[in-house]
Design a protein around this motif. Structure first.
Motif, PDB file in Angstrom:
ATOM      1  N   ILE A 123      10.113   1.970  -8.287  1.00  0.00           N
ATOM      2  CA  ILE A 123      10.519   0.927  -7.102  1.00  0.00           C
ATOM      3  C   ILE A 123      10.038   1.697  -5.746  1.00  0.00           C
ATOM      4  O   ILE A 123      10.369   3.030  -5.495  1.00  0.00           O
ATOM      5  CB  ILE A 123      12.076   0.543  -7.076  1.00  0.00           C
ATOM      6  N   GLU A 124       9.268   1.226  -4.986  1.00  0.00           N
ATOM      7  CA  GLU A 124       8.955   1.654  -3.608  1.00  0.00           C
ATOM      8  C   GLU A 124       9.788   0.929  -2.915  1.00  0.00           C
ATOM      9  O   GLU A 124       9.618  -0.131  -2.582  1.00  0.00           O
ATOM     10  CB  GLU A 124       7.452   1.261  -3.398  1.00  0.00           C
ATOM     11  N   ILE A 125      10.281   1.904  -1.785  1.00  0.00           N
ATOM     12  CA  ILE A 125      11.009   1.424  -0.532  1.00  0.00           C
ATOM     13  C   ILE A 125      10.338   1.633   0.660  1.00  0.00           C
ATOM     14  O   ILE A 125      10.232   2.824   1.012  1.00  0.00           O
ATOM     15  CB  ILE A 125      12.474   2.228  -0.681  1.00  0.00           C
ATOM     16  N   ALA A 126       9.720   0.636   0.890  1.00  0.00           N
ATOM     17  CA  ALA A 126       8.809   0.714   2.267  1.00  0.00           C
ATOM     18  C   ALA A 126       9.522   0.270   3.604  1.00  0.00           C
ATOM     19  O   ALA A 126      10.117  -0.958   3.593  1.00  0.00           O
ATOM     20  CB  ALA A 126       7.589  -0.366   2.123  1.00  0.00           C
ATOM     21  N   THR A 127       9.650   1.103   4.547  1.00  0.00           N
ATOM     22  CA  THR A 127      10.367   0.708   5.800  1.00  0.00           C
ATOM     23  C   THR A 127       9.322   0.073   6.795  1.00  0.00           C
ATOM     24  O   THR A 127       8.041   0.175   6.545  1.00  0.00           O
ATOM     25  CB  THR A 127      11.230   1.979   6.354  1.00  0.00           C
ATOM     26  N   GLU A 128       9.943  -0.120   7.973  1.00  0.00           N
ATOM     27  CA  GLU A 128       9.040  -0.912   9.006  1.00  0.00           C
ATOM     28  C   GLU A 128       7.688  -0.107   9.230  1.00  0.00           C
ATOM     29  O   GLU A 128       6.608  -0.805   9.411  1.00  0.00           O
ATOM     30  CB  GLU A 128       9.857  -0.990  10.203  1.00  0.00           C
ATOM     31  N   ASP A 129       7.659   1.143   9.333  1.00  0.00           N
ATOM     32  CA  ASP A 129       6.733   1.959   9.972  1.00  0.00           C
ATOM     33  C   ASP A 129       5.437   2.214   8.962  1.00  0.00           C
ATOM     34  O   ASP A 129       4.597   2.879   9.182  1.00  0.00           O
ATOM     35  CB  ASP A 129       7.173   3.340  10.319  1.00  0.00           C
ATOM     36  N   LEU A 130       5.688   1.672   7.599  1.00  0.00           N
ATOM     37  CA  LEU A 130       4.644   2.154   6.574  1.00  0.00           C
ATOM     38  C   LEU A 130       3.709   1.068   6.528  1.00  0.00           C
ATOM     39  O   LEU A 130       4.049  -0.379   6.452  1.00  0.00           O
ATOM     40  CB  LEU A 130       5.277   2.337   5.206  1.00  0.00           C
ATOM     41  N   GLU A 131       2.410   1.070   6.788  1.00  0.00           N
ATOM     42  CA  GLU A 131       1.698   0.173   6.486  1.00  0.00           C
ATOM     43  C   GLU A 131       0.559   0.651   5.449  1.00  0.00           C
ATOM     44  O   GLU A 131       0.226   1.625   5.222  1.00  0.00           O
ATOM     45  CB  GLU A 131       0.274   0.009   7.599  1.00  0.00           C
ATOM     46  N   HIS A 132       0.683  -0.199   4.127  1.00  0.00           N
ATOM     47  CA  HIS A 132      -0.010   0.121   2.935  1.00  0.00           C
ATOM     48  C   HIS A 132      -0.882  -0.773   2.544  1.00  0.00           C
ATOM     49  O   HIS A 132      -0.722  -2.037   2.385  1.00  0.00           O
ATOM     50  CB  HIS A 132       1.133   0.987   1.860  1.00  0.00           C
ATOM     51  N   THR A 133      -1.717  -0.275   1.492  1.00  0.00           N
ATOM     52  CA  THR A 133      -2.526  -1.223   0.826  1.00  0.00           C
ATOM     53  C   THR A 133      -2.381  -0.787  -0.880  1.00  0.00           C
ATOM     54  O   THR A 133      -3.029  -0.045  -1.283  1.00  0.00           O
ATOM     55  CB  THR A 133      -3.990  -0.976   1.165  1.00  0.00           C
ATOM     56  N   PRO A 134      -1.468  -1.558  -1.554  1.00  0.00           N
ATOM     57  CA  PRO A 134      -1.388  -0.894  -2.969  1.00  0.00           C
ATOM     58  C   PRO A 134      -2.574  -1.450  -3.579  1.00  0.00           C
ATOM     59  O   PRO A 134      -3.143  -2.660  -3.381  1.00  0.00           O
ATOM     60  CB  PRO A 134      -0.181  -1.956  -3.127  1.00  0.00           C
TER      61      PRO A 134
END
Lengths: 216, 217
Positions: free
Chosen positions: B172-183
């Protein structure tokens, strides 16, 4: 279980009765002694729970009721339920304790912990009306019987956790109570750290592994 | 081997019963796949048990109504005996709590295309947070996005990688506000995820942003 040898025997429990105890016959006095011996072997309330699960023992259930029903009601009142609702929900929870007694696994939870999970789910239904999906359950029934040593150490760890929580600084303990009884936002919950859960987690992990092995 | 787990705040929030429904769903689904987090959750339940043991109100100990036990015993005697259930989880892709929301495994999902071969199926939950299944064809990417709140992504099949790490089944990935990601889904197998967010996603490309109101993400 070598490490068990190092553990001190269970302390004499001081449990003020919430309900005045009526006069008991000789047979009942005998039964009480049996229960306290079983308690020493298995941890508090476990023998009553197993007696309810295996024999539908109404006297054992009455003891559980006298101890836990007022605590469940207090939990619900603190969570914001009104008096009549708290009474009704506490009754519901105790009825569920009877009906689901066979699902109680003393190698994974103390009786208080198991009843807490039922009370919490009832509170969510009654107060928040949110759905709370449950994890897939592991099979549990009269077989396989958990190892007595595993039961004892889990019950002892539960007791130690209670003692550790009681020793926390007042403000930290208040925050934890607010998380479990009241409404604490996710961000506020993230501020709660340093709970001494390492040992009890390892015990539960071990019990889960044994259950998995028994499944295959 | 699961390498990415739930954090303490999520486990405690679930144990205390304080999470939105969509978060409850992803926590319950991960725990169905991960005994390590199940043990951690049950240790948080033990905190609840210890608090119950000492529960009194501000005005002291609470008493039940006088005939309370008699009422409960009467109800117990009236109720039909519970069927003894023997649970042997069937071999399914989705764990039981998720199957209840989807109505089955992946083929039961109400899939909609969201571009680039990626599909999603929104699951019915309370509005304070949203849950959806994502179907990412092998080798494809989910449009670059950031989030205003927390986004949790649980891999059910296949694997994806992003700037943070690789995430395989059960991770499980826990992404907070500051993460911009391209899975990006790994080649070889299509990737299916359960994704939950407590605020709408923010896509960086112009077209996805225009589509956002229609896609309900």
């Amino acid at each position: 279980m070598l490490q068990l040898l190092d553990e001190s025997p269970i302390k004499e429990r001081q449990r003020p009765p919430l309900v005045p105890q009526g006069p008991r016959g000789a047979a009942q006095a005998e039964k009480v002694r049996d229960v306290s011996q079983a308690e020493e072997a298995q941890g508090e309330w476990v023998s009553q729970m197993l007696s309810v699960a295996q024999h539908g023992d109404e006297a054992a259930f009455a003891e559980l009721f006298a101890h836990f029903a007022p605590r469940i009601k207090a939990f619900l009142l603190k969570s914001g339920a009104g008096g009549p609702m708290a009474e009704e929900c506490a009754q519901d929870v105790m009825a569920t304790v009877w009906h689901k007694a066979r699902l109680f696994d003393p190698s994974r939870a103390s009786v208080a912990t198991w009843i807490f999970t039922i009370a919490r789910n009832r509170r969510i239904d009654a107060l928040r009306k949110a759905r709370r999906p449950e994890p897939e359950d592991l099979p549990w029934g009269p077989e396989p019987e958990p190892d007595q040593a595993d039961v004892l150490s889990l019950q002892q760890e539960s007791e130690k956790l209670g003692e550790a929580l009681a020793l926390l600084p007042e403000n930290q303990r208040a925050l934890i109570e607010q998380a479990y009884f009241g409404d604490l936002s996710h961000g506020e919950i993230a501020r709660i750290t340093g709970l001494p859960l390492g040992t009890i987690k390892s015990r539960i992990r071990l019990a889960l592994e044994k259950l998995r092995q028994a499944m295959t | 081997m699961i390498r990415h787990h739930l954090n303490d705040a999520l486990l405690m929030g679930y144990s205390a019963g304080q999470l939105p429904e969509a978060f409850n769903l992803i926590v319950a689904t991960h725990i169905s796949m991960c005994d390590e987090c199940r043990a951690r959750l049950e240790s948080f339940d033990a905190v609840g048990g210890a608090l119950l043991e000492t529960a009194v109100t501000d005005t002291g100990e609470v008493a039940m109504a006088e005939d309370s036990l008699a009422q409960v015993m009467a109800r117990i005697r009236q109720a039909p005996p519970e069927p003894r259930k023997v649970q042997r989880p069937e071999p399914c892709l989705f764990p039981a709590p998720l199957r209840k929301y989807v109505g089955g495994d992946a083929e039961a999902g109400r899939w909609r295309a969201v571009g680039g071969g990626v599909r999603q199926a929104i699951l019915p939950t309370a509005r304070d947070a949203s849950a959806r299944l994502l179907y990412i064809p092998a080798g494809m990417a989910v449009p670059d996005h950031g989030h205003r709140g927390t986004e949790l992504t649980l891999v059910l099949q296949g694997a994806f990688s992003d700037a943070v790490d690789r995430f395989g089944p059960g991770d499980i990935e826990i992404a907070t506000e500051d993460l911009e990601h391209t899975p990006v889904a790994e080649p070889g197998m299509d990737c299916i995820c359960l994704a939950v967010t407590d605020a709408p996603l923010r896509f960086n490309g112009m077209v996805p942003r225009l589509l956002q109101p229609f896609l309900k993400i």
